[in-house]
Design an enzyme around this catalytic site. Sequence first.
Site, PDB file in Angstrom:
ATOM      1  N   THR A 195       0.754  -1.086   0.062  1.00 30.98           N
ATOM      2  CA  THR A 195      -0.009  -0.125  -0.004  1.00 30.98           C
ATOM      3  C   THR A 195       1.034   1.328  -0.077  1.00 30.98           C
ATOM      4  O   THR A 195       1.688   1.458   0.668  1.00 30.98           O
ATOM      5  CB  THR A 195      -0.852   0.024   1.349  1.00 30.98           C
ATOM      6  OG1 THR A 195      -1.588  -1.116   1.493  1.00 30.98           O
ATOM      7  CG2 THR A 195      -1.672   1.337   1.444  1.00 30.98           C
ATOM      8  N   ARG A 223     -12.634  -9.306  -1.182  1.00 34.04           N
ATOM      9  CA  ARG A 223     -11.696  -9.030  -0.071  1.00 34.04           C
ATOM     10  C   ARG A 223     -11.401  -7.732  -0.155  1.00 34.04           C
ATOM     11  O   ARG A 223     -10.917  -6.828  -1.045  1.00 34.04           O
ATOM     12  CB  ARG A 223     -10.611  -9.846   0.002  1.00 34.04           C
ATOM     13  CG  ARG A 223      -9.536  -9.724   1.192  1.00 34.04           C
ATOM     14  CD  ARG A 223      -8.587  -8.611   0.815  1.00 34.04           C
ATOM     15  NE  ARG A 223      -7.647  -8.743   2.097  1.00 34.04           N
ATOM     16  CZ  ARG A 223      -6.769  -7.661   2.185  1.00 34.04           C
ATOM     17  NH1 ARG A 223      -6.813  -6.702   1.253  1.00 34.04           N
ATOM     18  NH2 ARG A 223      -6.075  -7.329   3.268  1.00 34.04           N
ATOM     19  N   VAL A 224     -11.692  -6.883   1.168  1.00 36.23           N
ATOM     20  CA  VAL A 224     -11.327  -5.433   1.244  1.00 36.23           C
ATOM     21  C   VAL A 224     -10.477  -5.614   2.396  1.00 36.23           C
ATOM     22  O   VAL A 224     -10.821  -6.030   3.494  1.00 36.23           O
ATOM     23  CB  VAL A 224     -12.465  -4.749   1.513  1.00 36.23           C
ATOM     24  CG1 VAL A 224     -12.161  -3.291   1.692  1.00 36.23           C
ATOM     25  CG2 VAL A 224     -13.373  -4.783  -0.013  1.00 36.23           C
ATOM     26  N   GLY A 225      -9.276  -4.637   2.524  1.00 36.01           N
ATOM     27  CA  GLY A 225      -8.483  -4.581   3.321  1.00 36.01           C
ATOM     28  C   GLY A 225      -8.455  -3.342   4.410  1.00 36.01           C
ATOM     29  O   GLY A 225      -9.823  -2.580   4.410  1.00 36.01           O
ATOM     30  N   ASP A 226      -7.654  -2.746   4.901  1.00 32.02           N
ATOM     31  CA  ASP A 226      -7.533  -1.901   5.846  1.00 32.02           C
ATOM     32  C   ASP A 226      -7.773  -0.564   5.385  1.00 32.02           C
ATOM     33  O   ASP A 226      -8.090   0.352   5.663  1.00 32.02           O
ATOM     34  CB  ASP A 226      -6.475  -1.853   6.916  1.00 32.02           C
ATOM     35  CG  ASP A 226      -5.271  -1.612   6.054  1.00 32.02           C
ATOM     36  OD1 ASP A 226      -4.926  -2.564   4.928  1.00 32.02           O
ATOM     37  OD2 ASP A 226      -4.230  -0.866   6.270  1.00 32.02           O
ATOM     38  N   THR A 246       0.634   0.130   6.164  1.00 34.50           N
ATOM     39  CA  THR A 246       0.836  -0.616   5.087  1.00 34.50           C
ATOM     40  C   THR A 246       0.962  -2.238   5.705  1.00 34.50           C
ATOM     41  O   THR A 246       1.418  -2.446   6.723  1.00 34.50           O
ATOM     42  CB  THR A 246       2.039  -0.140   4.222  1.00 34.50           C
ATOM     43  OG1 THR A 246       2.144  -1.105   3.053  1.00 34.50           O
ATOM     44  CG2 THR A 246       3.347  -0.345   5.093  1.00 34.50           C
ATOM     45  N   GLY A 247       0.874  -3.042   4.843  1.00 33.00           N
ATOM     46  CA  GLY A 247       0.789  -4.592   5.251  1.00 33.00           C
ATOM     47  C   GLY A 247      -0.337  -5.312   5.270  1.00 33.00           C
ATOM     48  O   GLY A 247      -1.436  -4.842   4.723  1.00 33.00           O
ATOM     49  N   GLY A 249      -3.624  -6.038   6.288  1.00 35.02           N
ATOM     50  CA  GLY A 249      -4.820  -5.050   6.435  1.00 35.02           C
ATOM     51  C   GLY A 249      -5.610  -5.896   7.392  1.00 35.02           C
ATOM     52  O   GLY A 249      -6.162  -5.092   8.233  1.00 35.02           O
TER      53      GLY A 249
HETATM   54  N1  GLY Z   1      -2.738  -2.969   3.418  1.00 33.42           N
HETATM   55  C1  GLY Z   1      -3.444  -3.169   2.582  1.00 33.42           C
HETATM   56  C2  GLY Z   1      -4.489  -4.419   2.420  1.00 33.42           C
HETATM   57  O1  GLY Z   1      -4.165  -5.100   3.387  1.00 33.42           O
HETATM   58  O2  GLY Z   1      -5.186  -4.434   1.653  1.00 33.42           O
END
Ligand code: GLY
Length: 335
Positions: A195, A223-226, A246-247, A249
């Site tokens: 990210t 799927r959706v992350g942070d 970042t990383g 999520g």
């Molecule tokens: N940090 C990005 C994600 O996990 O989608």
Amino acid sequence: MNRRKFIQNTAITGAGIATGVSAISCKEGESKTSETKKTTITSISKPNYISISTWNTESANTASGELLAKGKSALDAIIDGVAVEEANEENTTVGIGATPDREGNVTLDACVMSPDGDYGAVLAVENIVHVAALARKVMEETPHVIMASKGAEEFAYSQGFKKEKLLTPASEKAWKEWLKTSNYQPAINVENHDTIGMLAMDTSGEIAGVCTTSGLGYKMKGRVGDSPIIGAGLFVDDEVGAAVATGMGEEVLKTVGSFLVVELMRNGMSPQKACEEAIHRIVKKGDRYKDFQVAYIAMNKKGETGSYAIHEGFTMMKYQDGKSENINSDYFNKA
Ligand code: GLY
């Protein structure tokens, strides 16, 4: 520089009392000490402007920093800054050329926060390269804060965004190669990128932040992350500072990481210590952290910055008053 700017930029951190101790000989074999006090005024200047970003994103961060130098707002600078990487086909974690989900769809997430605490986000968007700018449009042109998937895409076209194919020949080839094993194992430092989060303070001292991503490579469809979620991937409070993650999520979401960093700064921690504490909240849950990376970067209203990661390999770009630096972040897992 006007008076307001001068006062903002010159933080007198305190009248430091330097104590010198001198020995005065009185009689043979006898001495007595006498304290001589020297008062020094230590003046630490707040930077005129500053832009920081996750990973080795020098072109993007420099673009942001140069806009800040010209007096552009933090919000304008970060949106144009991350656009550099969104348009870079060789970056496989954001924008065009990003790694698709396991079914071959490139879906992007982004979010932005302005100095006045406003927020906009898009998630699971296809066919649009500049999703950070689209998140800004959601923030500024709609009564909503999050738009998803097809609705976000249609809104983008109504705002003049172009439809573009995000799966490039290179990312398609890599996906087809992956399909041969379908082994889902997100790498700790995805080719030294993930990210892109960017935080900036402009010449009027206001802070804004953004993040943009394709999320985890070969993620499950949907799927959706942070990154597009306020308080998780990004949080800005212009009275205190800002943080971006970042990383992995999923782990950032479970600890509401960026909000946590900003709240720790509100309670007096430096950006560095606040990032460290947010990482500790993740790693103290057990040994699973050995298999994934998370990192935070943060800045406060004094223009101080910090970064911390679970594992070695995370770097932060910093552009401050005309100078660009790539900083190797400290990290938790030194075993
Ligand atoms: N940090 C990005 C994600 O996990 O989608």
